[in-house]
Design an enzyme around this catalytic site. Sequence first.
Site, short mmCIF file in Angstrom:
data_model
loop_
_atom_site.label_atom_id
_atom_site.label_comp_id
_atom_site.label_asym_id
_atom_site.label_seq_id
_atom_site.Cartn_x
_atom_site.Cartn_y
_atom_site.Cartn_z
N ARG A 78 37.79 44.96 28.12
CA ARG A 78 39.14 44.87 28.66
C ARG A 78 40.06 44.34 27.58
O ARG A 78 39.82 43.27 27.03
CB ARG A 78 39.14 43.93 29.88
CG ARG A 78 40.52 43.66 30.41
CD ARG A 78 40.53 42.85 31.71
NE ARG A 78 41.91 42.62 32.06
CZ ARG A 78 42.50 41.42 32.12
NH1 ARG A 78 41.80 40.31 31.95
NH2 ARG A 78 43.78 41.32 32.39
N HIS A 122 50.12 42.10 29.23
CA HIS A 122 49.51 40.77 29.16
C HIS A 122 50.51 39.86 28.42
O HIS A 122 50.24 39.36 27.33
CB HIS A 122 48.15 40.84 28.46
CG HIS A 122 47.24 39.69 28.76
ND1 HIS A 122 45.96 39.84 29.24
CD2 HIS A 122 47.41 38.35 28.65
CE1 HIS A 122 45.39 38.65 29.40
NE2 HIS A 122 46.24 37.73 29.05
N GLU A 167 48.11 38.58 35.63
CA GLU A 167 48.52 37.25 36.09
C GLU A 167 50.02 37.03 36.24
O GLU A 167 50.62 36.21 35.53
CB GLU A 167 47.94 36.17 35.17
CG GLU A 167 46.43 36.21 35.06
CD GLU A 167 45.86 35.02 34.28
OE1 GLU A 167 46.63 34.33 33.59
OE2 GLU A 167 44.65 34.78 34.38
N ASN A 292 40.89 36.86 38.03
CA ASN A 292 40.55 35.95 36.94
C ASN A 292 40.27 34.59 37.54
O ASN A 292 41.12 34.03 38.25
CB ASN A 292 41.72 35.82 35.95
CG ASN A 292 42.02 37.11 35.23
OD1 ASN A 292 41.25 38.07 35.31
ND2 ASN A 292 43.13 37.15 34.52
N TYR A 294 38.84 30.61 36.88
CA TYR A 294 38.44 29.54 35.96
C TYR A 294 38.07 28.25 36.66
O TYR A 294 37.17 27.54 36.26
CB TYR A 294 39.58 29.26 34.96
CG TYR A 294 39.74 30.38 33.97
CD1 TYR A 294 39.03 30.38 32.78
CD2 TYR A 294 40.58 31.46 34.24
CE1 TYR A 294 39.15 31.43 31.87
CE2 TYR A 294 40.71 32.51 33.34
CZ TYR A 294 39.99 32.49 32.17
OH TYR A 294 40.10 33.53 31.29
N GLU A 351 38.34 38.14 34.34
CA GLU A 351 38.23 37.05 33.36
C GLU A 351 37.45 35.92 33.99
O GLU A 351 37.65 35.59 35.17
CB GLU A 351 39.61 36.48 32.96
CG GLU A 351 40.39 37.32 32.00
CD GLU A 351 41.72 36.69 31.63
OE1 GLU A 351 41.83 35.43 31.58
OE2 GLU A 351 42.67 37.45 31.41
#
Length: 452
Positions: A78, A122, A167, A292, A294, A351
């Site tokens: 990606r 991005h 995002e 994504n 985290y 991600e």
Amino acid sequence: MSQVPTFPDGFLWGAATAAHQIEGSPLADDAGPSIWTRFAHTPGMTLNGDTGDVACDHYRRWKDDVRLMRDLGLQAYRFSVAWARVLPDGTGRINQAGLDFYSRLVDELLANGIEPLLTLYHWDLPAALDDRGGWLNRDSADWFAEYASVMYRALDGRVKKWVTLNEPWVITDGGYLHGALAPGHRSLFEAPIASHNLMRAHGAAVRAYREAGAHEIGLVVNIEPKYPASDSEADRVATRRAHAYMNEQYLHPALLGRYPEELEDVFGAAWPEWPKQDFELIRQQLDFVGINYYTRGVTEANDSYPLKAGSVRQPLATYTETGWEVYPKGLTDLLVWFKQTYGDIPVYVTENGAAMYDPPIADVDGDGRGRVRDPLRIDYLRKHIAAIHDAIRAGVDVRGYMLWSLLDNLEWSLGYSKRFGMVHVNYATQERTPKDSAHWYSGVIRSHGRSL
Ligand code: LGS
């Protein structure tokens, strides 16, 4: 993990990067500047004044980097396209040299059996468009659809998985509300407008894809489950607000055609009345959603601006070098919540990864080759991939995993200080050295997750 994990056939194992973070040479071959080129060159905006002028020099080393991916056994990669390489003014004139860079990259990936996942945006808006108001200008939806169409026409036969935005929450919260990211604005009034135009741009690009493209397109969001810090009514209300603000602000309009009502409370007088027909544009049929992940948020009511909610540090938890709690189960919870709320839309984890306190690269084995022992990253990755497996067992249609990141790279305003790569980059020599985590991840791919 008690049993040997089985991932669905076709589950795609890959890694992710983004243009500004790895490419360098931002103005090469007649590219235009982006808001990130401009922002990073503004004194005081990034740690140590770090810029993307060189980064990982991927713009020149792309062939070696594809070889590295092949050697690691990646099935998918990606990456993002720098809009201002392709359209230096943001709209109008196409810069063939910029387009050719991505065309060659895609060919090289395909020749090595690696499936490209292309992110159109991005965060590196052409500076020329920022001069026209950037995401505050309603025309931004048309600008983005124009650029997206150029990319579809050039690459849709070879690229089969497209992402509109990466995002939108970070773009707006960082770029328009708190000012830590480009273009560095701090305005409660601008934030919802920028968000809304980003979502209109997403919708316009998907609409254009249905005319020009024949494969799959989706949206990537960063979301994190929010858990109340206590049973108190105040903490529970704050958790709802934080959840609406971060998790529903983009998915609700994209998939349900409306905003969560808590946003009126979050933005107060800064929350506009939106034209009804905008939601027809924003809500498009998506082929997948990229998530994504985290960390999580354990949320309490407090006086932080403007949410009146914030995350509480967990005394017994492990935190990564960026200060984010390691909480793998949050990923299972999130994926299950996604399915329950929005239905059976295919999901990719686009991600996931961590900057850890890696030891310095050293010739540990005395063979003249560098090595980075990064057991904490391996532990993080293993637990998160297992958490995805749990979600799949619970019925969520997860189709792939893209580790963030292939390489150590430029972490936006934090400069080169945080290393998320499974491959170490020596920024003085540009030498790449796979860390232990890269060798571990290769094994996971080879065994299709059974070696987890
Ligand atoms: O490098 C970025 C990675 C690193 O961590 C990438 O370009 C982005 O797409 C993505 O935002 N990335 C990222 N996100 C972690 C966000 C966690 C936020 C936690 C905030 C707690 C205060």
